[in-house]
Scaffold this motif. Structure first.
Motif, PDB file in Angstrom:
ATOM      1  N   SER A  33       0.862  -1.191   0.000  1.00 47.86           N
ATOM      2  CA  SER A  33       0.000   0.000   0.000  1.00 47.86           C
ATOM      3  C   SER A  33       0.894   1.234   0.000  1.00 47.86           C
ATOM      4  CB  SER A  33      -0.968  -0.009   1.185  1.00 47.86           C
ATOM      5  OG  SER A  33      -0.306   0.004   2.424  1.00 47.86           O
ATOM      6  N   ARG A  34       0.531   2.187  -0.835  1.00 51.23           N
ATOM      7  CA  ARG A  34       1.386   3.363  -1.027  1.00 51.23           C
ATOM      8  C   ARG A  34       1.067   4.438   0.008  1.00 51.23           C
ATOM      9  NH1 ARG A  34      -0.798   3.624  -6.856  1.00 51.23           N
ATOM     10  NH2 ARG A  34      -2.542   3.444  -5.449  1.00 51.23           N
ATOM     11  N   PHE A  35       2.100   4.934   0.634  1.00 52.21           N
ATOM     12  CA  PHE A  35       1.929   5.901   1.717  1.00 52.21           C
ATOM     13  C   PHE A  35       1.173   7.150   1.253  1.00 52.21           C
ATOM     14  CE2 PHE A  35       6.211   4.196   3.426  1.00 52.21           C
ATOM     15  CZ  PHE A  35       5.591   3.067   3.907  1.00 52.21           C
ATOM     16  N   GLN A  36       1.580   7.700   0.137  1.00 53.25           N
ATOM     17  CA  GLN A  36       0.983   8.949  -0.321  1.00 53.25           C
ATOM     18  C   GLN A  36      -0.434   8.717  -0.857  1.00 53.25           C
ATOM     19  OE1 GLN A  36       3.338  11.030  -3.216  1.00 53.25           O
ATOM     20  NE2 GLN A  36       2.299  12.948  -2.852  1.00 53.25           N
ATOM     21  N   ASP A  38      -2.472   5.885  -0.784  1.00 49.89           N
ATOM     22  CA  ASP A  38      -3.415   5.101   0.015  1.00 49.89           C
ATOM     23  C   ASP A  38      -3.577   5.598   1.453  1.00 49.89           C
ATOM     24  OD1 ASP A  38      -3.769   3.397  -2.193  1.00 49.89           O
ATOM     25  OD2 ASP A  38      -2.066   2.160  -1.593  1.00 49.89           O
ATOM     26  N   HIS A  39      -2.564   6.311   1.963  1.00 56.32           N
ATOM     27  CA  HIS A  39      -2.610   6.716   3.372  1.00 56.32           C
ATOM     28  C   HIS A  39      -2.433   8.230   3.568  1.00 56.32           C
ATOM     29  CE1 HIS A  39      -2.638   2.487   4.216  1.00 56.32           C
ATOM     30  NE2 HIS A  39      -1.447   2.312   3.669  1.00 56.32           N
ATOM     31  N   ASN A  40      -2.531   9.001   2.492  1.00 52.87           N
ATOM     32  CA  ASN A  40      -2.482  10.468   2.548  1.00 52.87           C
ATOM     33  C   ASN A  40      -1.241  11.040   3.218  1.00 52.87           C
ATOM     34  OD1 ASN A  40      -5.063  10.676   1.312  1.00 52.87           O
ATOM     35  ND2 ASN A  40      -5.984  10.169   3.291  1.00 52.87           N
ATOM     36  N   ALA A  41      -0.102  10.378   3.027  1.00 52.24           N
ATOM     37  CA  ALA A  41       1.146  10.892   3.597  1.00 52.24           C
ATOM     38  C   ALA A  41       1.661  12.042   2.737  1.00 52.24           C
ATOM     39  CB  ALA A  41       2.176   9.781   3.656  1.00 52.24           C
ATOM     40  N   ASP A  42       2.281  13.009   3.381  1.00 48.98           N
ATOM     41  CA  ASP A  42       2.907  14.098   2.632  1.00 48.98           C
ATOM     42  C   ASP A  42       4.424  14.001   2.794  1.00 48.98           C
ATOM     43  OD1 ASP A  42       3.426  15.009   5.206  1.00 48.98           O
ATOM     44  OD2 ASP A  42       1.910  16.576   5.144  1.00 48.98           O
ATOM     45  N   SER A  43       5.128  14.916   2.159  1.00 48.12           N
ATOM     46  CA  SER A  43       6.594  14.845   2.171  1.00 48.12           C
ATOM     47  C   SER A  43       7.163  15.042   3.576  1.00 48.12           C
ATOM     48  CB  SER A  43       7.193  15.867   1.209  1.00 48.12           C
ATOM     49  OG  SER A  43       6.742  17.161   1.525  1.00 48.12           O
ATOM     50  N   LYS A  68      12.233   5.909  -3.193  1.00 47.20           N
ATOM     51  CA  LYS A  68      12.034   4.455  -3.144  1.00 47.20           C
ATOM     52  C   LYS A  68      11.165   4.038  -1.964  1.00 47.20           C
ATOM     53  CE  LYS A  68      16.725   3.704  -4.840  1.00 47.20           C
ATOM     54  NZ  LYS A  68      18.025   3.171  -4.437  1.00 47.20           N
ATOM     55  N   MET A  69      10.997   4.945  -1.007  1.00 49.60           N
ATOM     56  CA  MET A  69      10.317   4.617   0.241  1.00 49.60           C
ATOM     57  C   MET A  69       8.828   4.959   0.170  1.00 49.60           C
ATOM     58  SD  MET A  69      13.321   5.989   2.796  1.00 49.60           S
ATOM     59  CE  MET A  69      12.471   5.585   4.312  1.00 49.60           C
ATOM     60  N   ASN A  70       8.155   4.432  -0.847  1.00 46.26           N
ATOM     61  CA  ASN A  70       6.747   4.776  -1.036  1.00 46.26           C
ATOM     62  C   ASN A  70       5.781   3.727  -0.503  1.00 46.26           C
ATOM     63  OD1 ASN A  70       7.333   2.919  -2.949  1.00 46.26           O
ATOM     64  ND2 ASN A  70       6.505   4.051  -4.663  1.00 46.26           N
ATOM     65  N   ASN A  71       6.317   2.595  -0.032  1.00 45.17           N
ATOM     66  CA  ASN A  71       5.512   1.575   0.638  1.00 45.17           C
ATOM     67  C   ASN A  71       6.419   0.779   1.584  1.00 45.17           C
ATOM     68  OD1 ASN A  71       6.875  -0.402  -0.919  1.00 45.17           O
ATOM     69  ND2 ASN A  71       5.292  -0.368  -2.478  1.00 45.17           N
ATOM     70  N   LEU A  72       5.838  -0.113   2.373  1.00 51.86           N
ATOM     71  CA  LEU A  72       6.640  -0.856   3.358  1.00 51.86           C
ATOM     72  C   LEU A  72       7.751  -1.661   2.717  1.00 51.86           C
ATOM     73  CD1 LEU A  72       4.139  -2.246   6.020  1.00 51.86           C
ATOM     74  CD2 LEU A  72       5.958  -0.579   6.341  1.00 51.86           C
TER      75      LEU A  72
END
Length: 87
Positions: A33-36, A38-43, A68-72
Motif C-alpha cells: 500500500s502506497r503511503f501517499q 493510500d494513506h495520505n502521507a505528505d513529504s 524508493k520509500m513509497n511503501n513498506l
C-alpha cells in the motif's frame, strides 16, 4: 534466532514506526500500500519516517532514497541496504 525471525522482527519494527507516523492502524497497511496515495502521507511525513528509521537502526539514509520509500516493501529495502543487512 533464525534469520526469518530477525527479518520479521525488523519488518514489524518498521511497520510500527510507519503506522505511528502516518497515524493509521497496522491492519490498514500492507507491504505494497502506497503511503501517499493510500494513506495520505505528505513529504513531511516521509522525512519523519526517514529520521525515525535512522534513529531506530542507528544508520544514515540519504534523502535521495525517499523516492524508493513509497511503501513498506520499499522502506525495508532502503533500510536493509543502508544498514548493510544481507537479508
Amino acid at each position: 534466532m533464525t534469520s526469518v525471525t530477525i527479518i520479521e522482527e525488523r519488518k514489524n519494527t518498521i511497520k510500527n514506526i510507519v503506522a505511528d507516523i502516518l497515524e493509521i492502524e497496522l491492519e490498514e497497511m500492507t507491504e505494497t500500500s502506497r503511503f501517499q496515495e493510500d494513506h495520505n502521507a505528505d513529504s513531511l511525513r516521509a522525512i519523519e519516517i526517514l529520521a525515525s528509521l535512522e534513529k531506530e537502526f542507528q544508520i544514515e539514509i540519504p534523502q535521495s532514497e525517499l523516492v524508493k520509500m513509497n511503501n513498506l516493501s520499499g522502506v525495508y529495502e532502503v533500510v536493509k541496504q543502508n544498514a548493510g543487512w544481507d537479508k
